[in-house]
Design a protein around this motif. Structure first.
Motif, mmCIF file in Angstrom:
data_model
loop_
_atom_site.group_PDB
_atom_site.id
_atom_site.type_symbol
_atom_site.label_atom_id
_atom_site.label_comp_id
_atom_site.label_asym_id
_atom_site.label_seq_id
_atom_site.Cartn_x
_atom_site.Cartn_y
_atom_site.Cartn_z
ATOM 1 N N HIS A 187 4.769 7.872 -9.446
ATOM 2 C CA HIS A 187 4.663 8.758 -10.281
ATOM 3 C C HIS A 187 4.505 7.727 -11.676
ATOM 4 N N HIS A 188 5.500 6.448 -11.449
ATOM 5 C CA HIS A 188 5.756 5.567 -12.879
ATOM 6 C C HIS A 188 6.273 4.370 -12.178
ATOM 7 N N GLY A 189 5.921 3.356 -13.531
ATOM 8 C CA GLY A 189 5.881 2.512 -13.214
ATOM 9 C C GLY A 189 7.734 2.251 -13.739
ATOM 10 N N VAL A 190 8.342 0.886 -13.466
ATOM 11 C CA VAL A 190 10.024 0.956 -14.302
ATOM 12 C C VAL A 190 10.760 -0.042 -14.830
ATOM 13 N N LEU A 191 11.035 -0.732 -15.554
ATOM 14 C CA LEU A 191 11.724 -2.353 -15.318
ATOM 15 C C LEU A 191 12.415 -2.163 -15.094
ATOM 16 N N VAL A 192 13.296 -2.913 -14.398
ATOM 17 C CA VAL A 192 14.666 -3.640 -13.770
ATOM 18 C C VAL A 192 14.905 -4.461 -13.889
ATOM 19 N N GLN B 130 0.698 -1.552 -0.095
ATOM 20 C CA GLN B 130 0.144 0.111 0.011
ATOM 21 C C GLN B 130 0.934 1.522 0.034
ATOM 22 N N ASP B 131 2.335 1.015 -0.609
ATOM 23 C CA ASP B 131 3.269 2.188 -0.063
ATOM 24 C C ASP B 131 2.524 3.186 -1.249
ATOM 25 N N GLN B 132 2.871 4.403 -0.956
ATOM 26 C CA GLN B 132 2.799 5.081 -2.628
ATOM 27 C C GLN B 132 3.515 6.110 -2.740
ATOM 28 N N TYR B 133 4.499 5.873 -2.269
ATOM 29 C CA TYR B 133 6.185 6.101 -2.121
ATOM 30 C C TYR B 133 7.363 5.869 -2.735
ATOM 31 N N CYS B 134 8.133 6.388 -3.507
ATOM 32 C CA CYS B 134 8.810 5.739 -4.688
ATOM 33 C C CYS B 134 9.682 4.833 -4.128
ATOM 34 N N ALA B 135 10.283 3.999 -4.959
ATOM 35 C CA ALA B 135 11.274 2.745 -4.228
ATOM 36 C C ALA B 135 12.113 2.899 -4.008
ATOM 37 N N GLU B 136 12.899 4.531 -4.255
ATOM 38 C CA GLU B 136 14.515 4.453 -4.201
ATOM 39 C C GLU B 136 15.059 4.311 -2.243
ATOM 40 N N VAL B 137 15.228 4.245 -2.035
ATOM 41 C CA VAL B 137 16.282 4.001 -0.840
ATOM 42 C C VAL B 137 16.127 5.420 0.056
ATOM 43 N N ASN B 138 16.190 6.309 -0.359
ATOM 44 C CA ASN B 138 15.864 7.543 1.042
ATOM 45 C C ASN B 138 14.899 8.197 -0.123
ATOM 46 N N CYS B 139 14.272 8.584 -0.237
ATOM 47 C CA CYS B 139 13.197 8.943 -1.137
ATOM 48 C C CYS B 139 11.346 9.008 -1.304
ATOM 49 N N LEU B 140 11.295 9.950 -0.441
ATOM 50 C CA LEU B 140 9.971 10.169 0.620
ATOM 51 C C LEU B 140 8.849 10.994 -0.778
ATOM 52 N N LEU C 133 22.690 1.476 -11.842
ATOM 53 C CA LEU C 133 22.220 0.843 -10.901
ATOM 54 C C LEU C 133 21.219 2.492 -10.410
ATOM 55 N N PHE C 134 20.976 1.565 -9.408
ATOM 56 C CA PHE C 134 20.530 2.159 -8.857
ATOM 57 C C PHE C 134 19.756 1.370 -6.703
ATOM 58 N N GLU C 135 19.689 2.192 -5.631
ATOM 59 C CA GLU C 135 19.696 1.523 -4.862
ATOM 60 C C GLU C 135 18.128 1.880 -3.863
ATOM 61 N N ILE C 136 17.141 0.233 -4.026
ATOM 62 C CA ILE C 136 15.833 0.647 -3.707
ATOM 63 C C ILE C 136 15.776 -0.002 -2.429
ATOM 64 N N ALA C 137 14.787 0.218 -1.598
ATOM 65 C CA ALA C 137 14.486 -0.067 -0.244
ATOM 66 C C ALA C 137 14.619 -1.204 -0.731
ATOM 67 N N LYS D 259 9.056 10.992 -9.783
ATOM 68 C CA LYS D 259 9.194 11.733 -11.744
ATOM 69 C C LYS D 259 10.765 11.831 -11.692
ATOM 70 N N ASP D 260 10.817 12.465 -10.693
ATOM 71 C CA ASP D 260 12.804 12.112 -11.218
ATOM 72 C C ASP D 260 13.911 11.362 -11.410
ATOM 73 N N HIS D 261 13.170 10.106 -10.178
ATOM 74 C CA HIS D 261 14.204 9.350 -10.355
ATOM 75 C C HIS D 261 13.863 8.181 -11.678
ATOM 76 N N SER D 262 12.766 8.046 -11.907
ATOM 77 C CA SER D 262 12.423 7.903 -12.834
ATOM 78 C C SER D 262 13.452 8.026 -14.684
#
Length: 91
Positions: A44-49, A30-40, A75-79, A66-69
């Motif tokens: 806005h987007h789904g990304v294929l990884v 149910q999380d509504q935030y970006c997957a990037e480890v430190n982003c709140l 390489l990108f660190e996600i939570a 949007k910014d991270h996408s």
């Protein structure tokens, strides 16, 4: 967890929004935030990884702001608690 971008050619807003809708449909999160480890920022987007786990060739979808996408090129660190959804599911 480290992930890498799979498809740079999917750069249209519509495609990214469709992948986010796909992620929301199949995710139990149910999380509504970006997957990037430190982003709140909100998603806005789904990304294929791809993950960096040995032997894992699966392609996954994750939610991103949007910014991270728009700037996801290597390489990108996600939570660690980010739910990664296989891109192979059918609707």
């Amino acid at each position: 967890m480290l992930v890498s971008n799979v498809m740079d050619e999917i750069r249209t807003e519509q495609a990214k929004e469709n992948w986010l809708a796909y992620w929301k449909h199949f995710s139990r999160c149910q999380d509504q935030y970006c997957a990037e480890v430190n982003c709140l920022n909100p998603q806005h987007h789904g990304v294929l990884v791809k993950t960096q786990r040995a032997g894992d060739a699966e392609i996954y979808v994750i939610p991103m702001c949007k910014d991270h996408s728009d700037n996801f090129t290597s390489l990108f660190e996600i939570a660690d608690n980010t739910e990664i959804v296989p891109a192979s599911y059918t609707l």
